[in-house]
Design a protein around this motif. Sequence first.
Motif, PDB file in Angstrom:
ATOM      1  N   MET A   4       0.793  -0.954   0.046  1.00 31.56           N
ATOM      2  CA  MET A   4       0.136   0.240   0.235  1.00 31.56           C
ATOM      3  C   MET A   4       1.203   1.324  -0.213  1.00 31.56           C
ATOM      4  O   MET A   4       1.922   1.375   0.806  1.00 31.56           O
ATOM      5  N   PRO A   5       0.330   2.210  -0.766  1.00 30.98           N
ATOM      6  CA  PRO A   5       1.425   3.369  -0.770  1.00 30.98           C
ATOM      7  C   PRO A   5       1.590   4.423   0.400  1.00 30.98           C
ATOM      8  O   PRO A   5       0.686   4.678   1.195  1.00 30.98           O
ATOM      9  N   THR A   6       2.232   5.227   0.941  1.00 32.24           N
ATOM     10  CA  THR A   6       2.832   5.475   2.331  1.00 32.24           C
ATOM     11  C   THR A   6       1.510   6.204   2.618  1.00 32.24           C
ATOM     12  O   THR A   6       1.284   6.183   3.747  1.00 32.24           O
ATOM     13  N   LYS A   7       1.322   7.305   1.119  1.00 35.98           N
ATOM     14  CA  LYS A   7      -0.164   7.843   1.787  1.00 35.98           C
ATOM     15  C   LYS A   7      -1.472   7.373   2.499  1.00 35.98           C
ATOM     16  O   LYS A   7      -1.932   7.663   2.829  1.00 35.98           O
ATOM     17  N   SER A   8      -1.856   6.250   1.306  1.00 37.68           N
ATOM     18  CA  SER A   8      -2.748   5.929   1.777  1.00 37.68           C
ATOM     19  C   SER A   8      -2.534   4.844   2.765  1.00 37.68           C
ATOM     20  O   SER A   8      -3.463   4.581   3.724  1.00 37.68           O
ATOM     21  N   ALA A   9      -1.271   4.887   3.764  1.00 37.47           N
ATOM     22  CA  ALA A   9      -1.100   3.821   4.573  1.00 37.47           C
ATOM     23  C   ALA A   9      -1.463   4.719   5.645  1.00 37.47           C
ATOM     24  O   ALA A   9      -2.535   4.173   6.596  1.00 37.47           O
ATOM     25  N   ARG A  10      -1.125   5.903   5.812  1.00 39.19           N
ATOM     26  CA  ARG A  10      -0.978   6.622   6.655  1.00 39.19           C
ATOM     27  C   ARG A  10      -2.530   7.282   7.145  1.00 39.19           C
ATOM     28  O   ARG A  10      -3.099   7.270   7.843  1.00 39.19           O
ATOM     29  N   GLU A  11      -3.843   7.393   5.359  1.00 38.62           N
ATOM     30  CA  GLU A  11      -4.823   7.484   5.673  1.00 38.62           C
ATOM     31  C   GLU A  11      -5.480   6.993   6.627  1.00 38.62           C
ATOM     32  O   GLU A  11      -6.357   6.912   7.185  1.00 38.62           O
ATOM     33  N   LEU A  12      -5.324   5.512   5.696  1.00 40.18           N
ATOM     34  CA  LEU A  12      -5.859   4.552   6.903  1.00 40.18           C
ATOM     35  C   LEU A  12      -5.646   3.969   7.821  1.00 40.18           C
ATOM     36  O   LEU A  12      -6.544   3.766   8.784  1.00 40.18           O
ATOM     37  N   ARG A  13      -4.387   4.136   8.108  1.00 36.73           N
ATOM     38  CA  ARG A  13      -4.630   4.210  10.084  1.00 36.73           C
ATOM     39  C   ARG A  13      -5.336   4.749  11.081  1.00 36.73           C
ATOM     40  O   ARG A  13      -5.760   5.192  11.505  1.00 36.73           O
ATOM     41  N   ARG A  14      -4.979   6.193  10.491  1.00 34.78           N
ATOM     42  CA  ARG A  14      -5.559   7.288  11.092  1.00 34.78           C
ATOM     43  C   ARG A  14      -6.928   7.088  11.168  1.00 34.78           C
ATOM     44  O   ARG A  14      -8.003   7.345  11.762  1.00 34.78           O
ATOM     45  N   LEU A  15      -7.640   7.064   9.803  1.00 34.89           N
ATOM     46  CA  LEU A  15      -9.175   6.391  10.183  1.00 34.89           C
ATOM     47  C   LEU A  15      -8.967   5.286  11.191  1.00 34.89           C
ATOM     48  O   LEU A  15     -10.474   4.964  12.116  1.00 34.89           O
ATOM     49  N   VAL A  16      -8.727   4.217  11.322  1.00 36.10           N
ATOM     50  CA  VAL A  16      -8.510   2.956  11.931  1.00 36.10           C
ATOM     51  C   VAL A  16      -8.745   3.963  13.185  1.00 36.10           C
ATOM     52  O   VAL A  16      -9.638   3.411  14.337  1.00 36.10           O
ATOM     53  N   ARG A  17      -8.204   4.404  13.842  1.00 33.71           N
ATOM     54  CA  ARG A  17      -7.129   4.996  14.848  1.00 33.71           C
ATOM     55  C   ARG A  17      -8.920   5.935  15.289  1.00 33.71           C
ATOM     56  O   ARG A  17      -9.037   5.637  16.728  1.00 33.71           O
ATOM     57  N   ASP A  18      -9.163   6.433  14.985  1.00 27.63           N
ATOM     58  CA  ASP A  18     -10.470   7.415  15.181  1.00 27.63           C
ATOM     59  C   ASP A  18     -11.411   6.559  15.204  1.00 27.63           C
ATOM     60  O   ASP A  18     -12.620   6.181  16.300  1.00 27.63           O
ATOM     61  N   LEU A  19     -11.763   5.390  14.330  1.00 26.28           N
ATOM     62  CA  LEU A  19     -12.671   4.960  15.052  1.00 26.28           C
ATOM     63  C   LEU A  19     -12.976   3.465  16.062  1.00 26.28           C
ATOM     64  O   LEU A  19     -13.819   3.918  17.193  1.00 26.28           O
TER      65      LEU A  19
END
Length: 41
Positions: free
Chosen positions: A1-16
């Motif tokens: 997964m590209p770095t930017k996408s991985a960072r966005e996904l981690r942020r979404l999962v963390r918030d949830l």
Amino acid sequence: MPTKSARELRRLVRDLDIKILNRAEVIRADSLDTPWWRGQL
């Protein structure tokens, strides 16, 4: 997964995760027969 996408996904999962943990109650499991899945979540 590209770095930017991985960072966005981690942020979404963390918030949830934070939302879920803030709403979570203690789930009682006194015995194996306890129907913890019925209305306890």
